[in-house]
Design a protein around this motif. Sequence first.
Motif, PDB file in Angstrom:
ATOM      1  N   LYS A   1       0.804  -1.325   0.121  1.00 50.66           N
ATOM      2  CA  LYS A   1      -0.087   0.046  -0.064  1.00 50.66           C
ATOM      3  C   LYS A   1       0.903   1.106  -0.042  1.00 50.66           C
ATOM      4  O   LYS A   1       0.490   2.140  -0.739  1.00 50.66           O
ATOM      5  CB  LYS A   1      -0.822  -0.073   1.187  1.00 50.66           C
ATOM      6  N   LYS A   2       1.976   1.019   0.615  1.00 48.16           N
ATOM      7  CA  LYS A   2       3.054   2.359   1.032  1.00 48.16           C
ATOM      8  C   LYS A   2       3.276   2.890  -0.536  1.00 48.16           C
ATOM      9  O   LYS A   2       3.677   4.073  -0.681  1.00 48.16           O
ATOM     10  CB  LYS A   2       3.738   2.235   1.888  1.00 48.16           C
TER      11      LYS A   2
ATOM     12  N   ALA B   1      -2.037  13.606  -0.381  1.00 45.77           N
ATOM     13  CA  ALA B   1      -2.077  12.465   0.288  1.00 45.77           C
ATOM     14  C   ALA B   1      -3.163  12.622   1.485  1.00 45.77           C
ATOM     15  O   ALA B   1      -2.714  13.532   2.633  1.00 45.77           O
ATOM     16  CB  ALA B   1      -0.933  11.625   0.779  1.00 45.77           C
ATOM     17  N   VAL B   2      -4.177  11.894   1.511  1.00 42.29           N
ATOM     18  CA  VAL B   2      -5.152  12.313   2.628  1.00 42.29           C
ATOM     19  C   VAL B   2      -4.914  10.802   3.577  1.00 42.29           C
ATOM     20  O   VAL B   2      -5.215   9.714   3.122  1.00 42.29           O
ATOM     21  CB  VAL B   2      -6.590  12.261   2.089  1.00 42.29           C
ATOM     22  N   THR B   3      -4.512  10.878   4.965  1.00 41.71           N
ATOM     23  CA  THR B   3      -4.569   9.761   5.770  1.00 41.71           C
ATOM     24  C   THR B   3      -5.185   9.639   7.045  1.00 41.71           C
ATOM     25  O   THR B   3      -5.520  10.995   7.554  1.00 41.71           O
ATOM     26  CB  THR B   3      -3.141   9.395   5.861  1.00 41.71           C
ATOM     27  N   ASN B   4      -5.537   8.579   7.548  1.00 40.59           N
ATOM     28  CA  ASN B   4      -6.275   8.428   8.806  1.00 40.59           C
ATOM     29  C   ASN B   4      -5.516   8.384  10.126  1.00 40.59           C
ATOM     30  O   ASN B   4      -4.747   7.159  10.264  1.00 40.59           O
ATOM     31  CB  ASN B   4      -7.269   7.099   8.819  1.00 40.59           C
TER      32      ASN B   4
ATOM     33  N   ILE C   1       2.528   5.511   6.575  1.00 39.10           N
ATOM     34  CA  ILE C   1       2.327   5.189   5.045  1.00 39.10           C
ATOM     35  C   ILE C   1       2.679   6.449   4.337  1.00 39.10           C
ATOM     36  O   ILE C   1       3.001   6.205   3.333  1.00 39.10           O
ATOM     37  CB  ILE C   1       0.906   4.637   4.874  1.00 39.10           C
ATOM     38  N   VAL C   2       2.456   7.644   5.007  1.00 44.28           N
ATOM     39  CA  VAL C   2       3.139   8.752   4.297  1.00 44.28           C
ATOM     40  C   VAL C   2       4.340   9.395   4.810  1.00 44.28           C
ATOM     41  O   VAL C   2       4.625  10.523   4.400  1.00 44.28           O
ATOM     42  CB  VAL C   2       2.085   9.917   4.689  1.00 44.28           C
ATOM     43  N   GLU C   3       5.293   8.568   5.574  1.00 44.69           N
ATOM     44  CA  GLU C   3       6.434   8.959   5.874  1.00 44.69           C
ATOM     45  C   GLU C   3       7.523   9.566   4.633  1.00 44.69           C
ATOM     46  O   GLU C   3       8.147  10.681   5.079  1.00 44.69           O
ATOM     47  CB  GLU C   3       7.308   8.102   6.545  1.00 44.69           C
TER      48      GLU C   3
END
Length: 467
Positions: A99-100, A112-115, A124-126
């Motif tokens: 996914k990453k 990038a929109v993340t929970n 995951i957005v690092e």
Amino acid sequence: MIRDILNEFQPTGYIGTISIEYGNVKLPPLLTTPNIDDLHGILRDMIDAGMKACSLEASSIGIEQGRVDSIDFDVAMFTNLTHDHLDYHGTMANYFNAKKKLFDHLKEDAIAVTNVDDPYGLKIVEDCPCKVVTYGIDHDADYRATNIQLLKDRTKFTLKVSNMEYEVETNLVAKFNVYNLLAVIASLNMKGLPISDMLPHLKKLSQIEGRMQRISDGQPFNILIDFAHTSKEITGLFDDMYNLDFFFLQLQQFTGVRLYEKESVIIFDEVQLFPRARQAIKYLVADGRYKYIETGSLLSIKKNTRDILIPSEEHKISMYPMDFEEFLWANGINDSVIDNVKTCFDNEQAVAEGIHRAMMELLYRYIIVGGLPEVVNCFIETKNIELIYNKQRNLISEYEEDMVKYAADTDKPHIRECFESIPKQLAKENKKFQYSVVKKGGRASQYLGCIQWLEDAGIAQRCYNTT
């Protein structure tokens, strides 16, 4: 959900698990994320049909196999990471890394929109090269939901964005839909759509089939159907059924759905995959607070009943493929026409020529399509023989996979041989099942129990010849 909202402002398509949709076109899905050639063909069709945007479900398997490598996403959303696809990825680390990849390769001007409530949400957005926007409920986020009210037929919450607050109401239910709405609102707002413009449309969103889908037929209670994968937290509740007050409290917390005594119906779908839930029915029914429906297949197979006591409280209803009359109903033939044909048959009278031609045409279609609801639905919606054939082949493949999954190791090859011989058996003038047709020199002793397994699984039905 994105398409539902954005389509109010510009023509938008959708590609995903449920369907492929654009304009007035609705097609059955190929894969959650189609193969690269199919995907670009569908996108080309959408452009030709005037679509200005597309909402695409990028599955971890699709990302891993490079199906979306050539697509420049404007927005990528991360919702959560569960144990869904470990049969393919093997480990959670592999699943996460798959996914990453999507976020690692976004273009610089993407979003990038993340929970942030998910343990993997920030990880995951690092390495994401573009702007990151967060959403959540339990932690501070750019888009955060507070004062959540989970009601029978709708959900309300306060949306906080910077120093602004918005009162949100939606016809969707359950806590996971609050997360989904936050992700959608954040994505569309970051692309320039004002939140105030979205709010009226959130009250009339289409329900997603099988995901907390409300069924309303005048009954004095709500039925919520959820065919999603069950979390370990929920299955773990069945380890200790002695304190049902705690069980129901936790069930409501994990699902985000409020239960109402004497009104709510709890559905255990594909219950054969979790026999302990089936055994628990005895205690749940005795408790009397709620009603229960179990659905599943292969319920009589020994592997699915091993080490549990089958509750006597079960009232079983066997489901079969659609017969010709049901096929006629599905095709919109009204009861008066069907009753007329029945009356002519009973009285040995000729049917009117026009009706006869129409019925014979439908009978030929029924012979080709069969009575499996998924295939019949594909026929009604598309009339595409290739898609119908693919549906039929996929279902047969699932039958064969079940043989491998649930049959005893010593029986697996023999059961499959019996199954694959059925067309040859039916093509014979003598319809008696013959083991020599299964395999040259085959004997009953080799295939002892195989026919019974197919019958117990609901794959074949035995017909007895009486004289």
